[in-house]
Design an enzyme around this catalytic site. Structure first.
Site, short mmCIF file in Angstrom:
data_model
loop_
_atom_site.label_atom_id
_atom_site.label_comp_id
_atom_site.label_asym_id
_atom_site.label_seq_id
_atom_site.Cartn_x
_atom_site.Cartn_y
_atom_site.Cartn_z
N TRP A 65 0.87 -1.19 0.00
CA TRP A 65 0.00 0.00 0.00
C TRP A 65 0.90 1.24 0.00
CZ3 TRP A 65 -0.25 4.04 3.56
CH2 TRP A 65 -1.21 5.02 3.23
N GLU A 81 -2.98 -2.91 -2.51
CA GLU A 81 -4.13 -2.35 -1.78
C GLU A 81 -4.49 -0.95 -2.24
OE1 GLU A 81 -3.46 -2.16 2.42
OE2 GLU A 81 -5.48 -1.41 2.86
N LYS A 125 -7.11 2.58 -2.31
CA LYS A 125 -7.77 3.45 -1.35
C LYS A 125 -8.55 4.51 -2.12
CE LYS A 125 -6.42 5.60 3.02
NZ LYS A 125 -5.38 5.56 4.03
N ASP A 168 -9.60 -3.29 1.55
CA ASP A 168 -9.67 -2.82 2.93
C ASP A 168 -11.07 -2.25 3.12
OD1 ASP A 168 -9.60 -0.90 5.15
OD2 ASP A 168 -7.46 -1.31 5.23
N HIS A 205 -11.72 1.50 2.82
CA HIS A 205 -11.14 2.22 1.68
C HIS A 205 -12.10 2.49 0.53
CE1 HIS A 205 -6.66 1.42 2.73
NE2 HIS A 205 -7.37 1.87 3.74
N HIS A 207 -8.61 -6.74 4.20
CA HIS A 207 -8.22 -6.01 5.41
C HIS A 207 -9.50 -5.67 6.15
CE1 HIS A 207 -3.88 -4.35 4.80
NE2 HIS A 207 -3.93 -5.66 4.94
N ASP A 224 -12.08 6.66 6.82
CA ASP A 224 -11.21 5.50 7.03
C ASP A 224 -10.54 5.61 8.40
OD1 ASP A 224 -9.62 3.25 6.57
OD2 ASP A 224 -8.07 4.41 5.56
N ASP A 283 -10.21 3.52 10.95
CA ASP A 283 -9.49 2.40 11.55
C ASP A 283 -9.87 2.14 13.00
OD1 ASP A 283 -7.59 1.37 9.39
OD2 ASP A 283 -7.21 3.50 9.33
N ASP A 289 -6.86 -4.93 10.11
CA ASP A 289 -6.11 -3.68 9.88
C ASP A 289 -6.82 -2.51 10.52
OD1 ASP A 289 -4.47 -1.69 9.05
OD2 ASP A 289 -5.20 -1.61 6.99
#
Ligand code: RNT
Ligand code: ZN
Length: 435
Positions: free
Chosen positions: A197, A240, A242, A273, A276, A300, A308, A310, A340
């Site tokens: 990424w 990956e 985004k 992800d 994303h 992810h 995003d 997390d 993740d």
């Protein structure tokens, strides 16, 4: 309740649940055993807010990544980090792997600190401690190049940078990391997923969206060239995408379309992800579309809250839907599952456990679905009956099966893990002053 009482209650609850699922044609025992066996890769970066070990006290993640919060007890070195992971592994059921980023290299003397090795010069030996630890624990390792938190990524561009010298540096890093992944796979007898990424993008409207993408194709081609000699059966390459990041709101070079095209054209895997994509876009709908053309993909599992962000993963609709799709498509074996997220605002070890248990719950929940029955109802045009059964499944005694899974895996069922984390916090995390 003492342990044996808990055990008895779990067993009794499970017997009743097993019968309830059996009445719907679902084999709870088989579901439970299958759910235990799905490997989930634990990201090492939740323990230290994506800081890594390159230099003590160095600023944490950049490149649009941001761990918010200042809960005490952040892991400050490899030993602390591995100790946290040990604690996690003791309290989460099922098969796990560990997922390491390049900034977690231990390049120095006995303490692991010291001589700084730049990213383009990293070698498998700088991860010897991770490999030894994983071997001792019977864990597989996965790996990630780190294209952020570095002076050569200061302007938010790496593999697509207009400066060929900067691109060459990051290409060397990418190749070095594939070699490290390959070495990890050899050492542990288990192929390593190596996921790439990059933060590249721009905050405001770019005049040129084409040049960076052309350069990114060239850089990736150099990283994944056959001439690197990396064994693709050991180093499982993923890329990956985004939608946007902090500081790359207007344009991300490695968008979903870009990497989907690149991966399919070059025979790599994409990494999806869950944070994303556009907030109203769901990852579960992409699985059957991408896996119609790709052999496998990397997931992810993350939890975006408005962006995003997390946050720690929960057993929520999105996560459930992903695993239901995989089970319905008999595609569990075609997905590598990795966590993740990085939340620095709560006990970090608990954050790991909450997320890892949530993912395993979602796998089990999906495997307890009466797939044949639902499929038949749909095929017969009985839409209302299908919907009704889907609704009924939500109030089945799922928790009783989950508790049994925990019991069989030798970890505390229900909330029994929290007192252990509280003790670990008191005895270990609280001693980490200045972290
Ligand atoms: C960033 C990506 C990437 C990172 C980790 C640290 O937006 O999700 O996977 O979170 O590599
Ligand atoms: Zn990710």
């Amino acid at each position: 309740m003492v342990a044996t009482e808990v055990e008895r209650a779990v067993r009794e609850g499970y017997e009743r649940a097993r019968e309830a699922y059996a009445a719907l044609g679902v084999d709870a025992d088989a579901a439970l055993e299958r759910a235990r066996a799905v490997p989930v890769s634990l990201h090492c970066w939740q323990a230290d807010d994506v800081t890594g070990f390159e230099a003590a006290g160095e600023a944490a993640a950049s490149g649009g990544l941001l761990a918010t919060g200042s809960y005490p007890g952040r892991a400050r070195n490899g030993d602390e980090l591995r100790s946290d992971l040990e604690q996690v592994l003791a309290l989460v059921p099922g098969v796990h792997r560990a997922n390491v980023h390049a900034i977690y290299a231990e390049t120095g003397g006995p303490s692991g600190a010291g001589r700084r090795v730049d990213r383009d010069a990293l070698e498998p030996k700088h991860f010897a401690r991770w490999m030894d630890w994983a071997k001792g624990r019977g864990l597989g390792l996965d790996f990630n190049p780190t294209f952020f938190a570095h002076p050569k990524a200061a302007d938010g561009l790496t593999l697509s940078h207009p400066d060929s010298g900067i691109r060459a540096f990051w290409i060397a890093h990418g190749i070095a990391c594939r070699r490290i992944g390959e070495a990890m796979a050899r050492a542990l007898g288990s192929p390593a997923v190596v996921n790439l990424w990059i933060p590249d993008g721009s905050k405001d409207l770019p005049a040129d969206r084409w040049g960076p993408r052309r350069r990114l194709v060239e850089s990736l081609d150099a990283i994944y060239a056959d001439s690197t000699g990396v064994d693709r059966s050991l180093c499982l390459d993923a890329v990956e995408s985004k939608l946007f990041g902090l500081g790359s709101e207007a344009y991300v070079v490695g968008s979903h379309e870009f990497y989907l095209g690149y991966a399919l054209a070059r025979g790599l895997a994409v990494c999806l992800d869950m944070g994303h994509f556009h907030p109203t876009e769901t990852v579960h709908d992409k699985l059957s579309a991408i896996l119609a053309f790709a052999d496998w993909l990397l997931l992810h599992v993350s939890r975006p809250v408005r962006w995003d962000s997390d946050h720690a993963v929960l057993f929520d609709d999105d996560v459930r839907a992903v695993f239901q799709e995989l089970v319905r498509g008999e595609a569990l074996g075609r997905v590598k599952v990795a966590l993740d997220y990085f939340d620095a605002s709560i006990n970090r070890v608990a954050a790991y456990i909450i997320g890892a248990r949530a993912v395993r719950k979602a796998v089990l929940y999906a495997l307890l679905e009466p797939g044949d029955r639902l499929g038949a109802l749909e095929a017969e045009g009985k839409g209302a009956q299908k919907l009704a059964l889907m609704e009924e499944m939500k109030t089945m005694p799922f928790g009783a099966v989950w508790n049994m899974l925990c019991l069989r895996a030798g970890v505390p069922p229900a909330g029994g893990w929290m007192p252990k984390v509280e003790a670990y916090e008191k005895d270990v995390l609280a001693m980490r002053r200045g972290s």
